[in-house]
Design a protein around this motif. Structure first.
Motif, short mmCIF file in Angstrom:
data_model
loop_
_atom_site.label_atom_id
_atom_site.label_comp_id
_atom_site.label_asym_id
_atom_site.label_seq_id
_atom_site.Cartn_x
_atom_site.Cartn_y
_atom_site.Cartn_z
N GLU A 74 41.88 39.62 43.31
CA GLU A 74 41.30 38.61 42.70
C GLU A 74 41.48 38.48 41.19
O GLU A 74 41.43 39.55 40.54
CB GLU A 74 39.87 38.53 42.99
CG GLU A 74 39.69 38.52 44.49
CD GLU A 74 37.87 38.74 44.70
OE1 GLU A 74 37.21 38.79 43.67
OE2 GLU A 74 37.51 38.70 45.80
N CYS A 76 40.47 38.31 37.67
CA CYS A 76 39.29 38.86 36.82
C CYS A 76 39.17 38.57 35.42
O CYS A 76 37.90 38.36 34.97
CB CYS A 76 38.66 40.26 37.29
SG CYS A 76 39.76 41.45 36.75
N LYS A 144 33.30 42.23 40.20
CA LYS A 144 34.02 41.43 41.22
C LYS A 144 33.49 40.06 41.60
O LYS A 144 32.15 39.90 41.21
CB LYS A 144 34.07 41.92 42.83
CG LYS A 144 34.72 41.48 43.73
CD LYS A 144 34.75 42.00 45.17
CE LYS A 144 35.44 41.46 46.29
NZ LYS A 144 35.38 42.18 47.53
N GLU A 146 33.60 37.35 39.27
CA GLU A 146 33.82 36.73 37.91
C GLU A 146 35.31 36.59 37.45
O GLU A 146 35.88 37.56 37.61
CB GLU A 146 32.82 37.31 37.26
CG GLU A 146 31.53 37.52 37.67
CD GLU A 146 30.22 38.24 36.68
OE1 GLU A 146 30.78 38.45 35.49
OE2 GLU A 146 29.16 38.43 37.11
N ILE A 147 35.29 35.68 36.55
CA ILE A 147 36.38 35.47 35.77
C ILE A 147 36.24 35.33 34.38
O ILE A 147 35.36 34.71 33.99
CB ILE A 147 37.45 34.17 36.18
CG1 ILE A 147 38.11 34.41 37.82
CG2 ILE A 147 38.73 34.22 35.42
CD1 ILE A 147 38.61 33.01 38.18
#
Length: 203
Positions: A74, A76, A144, A146-147
């Motif tokens: 993912e 991040c 995990k 979140e960006i």
């Protein structure tokens, strides 16, 4: 061969990179470079290549068949990084992806493909005292789901007077919540003529 997205301008260099945060417990699998520094598995994106394609290519090159054991991937952190090397200015754009690497069997000390660098599992506690990039890892592994968008700005000062002036500016910005951390390369703020700002523009 398609060229890397590393472009030279009159003012300096522009790089576009990807990095993999390969997490196992509280440790990240890092590359130990020939100069004693540590950095994430990854590299430059090639012209016409998506960031995710570049990421998987770099992971496969450095981990071989172990790459198939990774889970997740993912996005991040999106990072823009401004720094100098030997007087040359760099403007670097990087995307970092978070992986669950608990199934990896690779051990610290294994050589990567060119046999000049080794892979090392580095714990969060160890990161604070190492010459390690990206610098945001010194604050811990990104959560995990979140960006975050980060700017890391490295600046040089002509003298201590400039540094004192910048301290005041830093404090004012920090009061507005725009700056997360201030570092020098040795981990000490405003040590010598160089400082690094973490500027967070997104959650």
């Amino acid at each position: 061969m398609t060229g890397d997205l590393s472009v030279k301008f009159a003012e300096g260099m522009l790089n576009v990179r990807v990095g993999a945060l390969l997490v196992r417990g509280n440790s990240v699998l890092m590359v130990n470079g020939s100069h004693g520094d540590y950095y994430t598995v990854g590299g430059r994106v090639r012209f016409g290549e998506t960031m995710q394609s570049a990421l998987m290519r770099e992971i496969s090159e450095e981990l071989g068949n172990e790459a198939e054991l990774l889970q997740g991937g993912e996005l991040c952190v999106l990072l823009e990084n401004f720094f100098r090397i030997d007087g040359v200015k760099f403007h670097e754009l990087s995307a970092y992806y978070l992986f669950d690497a608990s199934a990896l069997t690779v051990k610290s000390g294994v050589y990567v493909c060119d046999e000049k660098e080794t892979l090392q599992w580095i714990s969060v506690d160890e990161m604070k005292d190492l010459k390690l990039y990206p610098l945001f890892l010194k604050e811990g592994i990104p959560p995990k789901g979140e960006i975050k968008f980060l700017s890391i700005v490295e600046e040089d000062f002509e003298d201590e007077k400039d540094a004192v002036s910048e301290r005041s500016g830093r404090d004012a910005l920090n009061a507005c919540g725009e700056i997360e951390r201030v570092y020098c390369r040795d981990g000490q703020p405003f040590c010598g003529r160089r400082r690094i700002l973490f500027v967070c523009d997104g959650a």
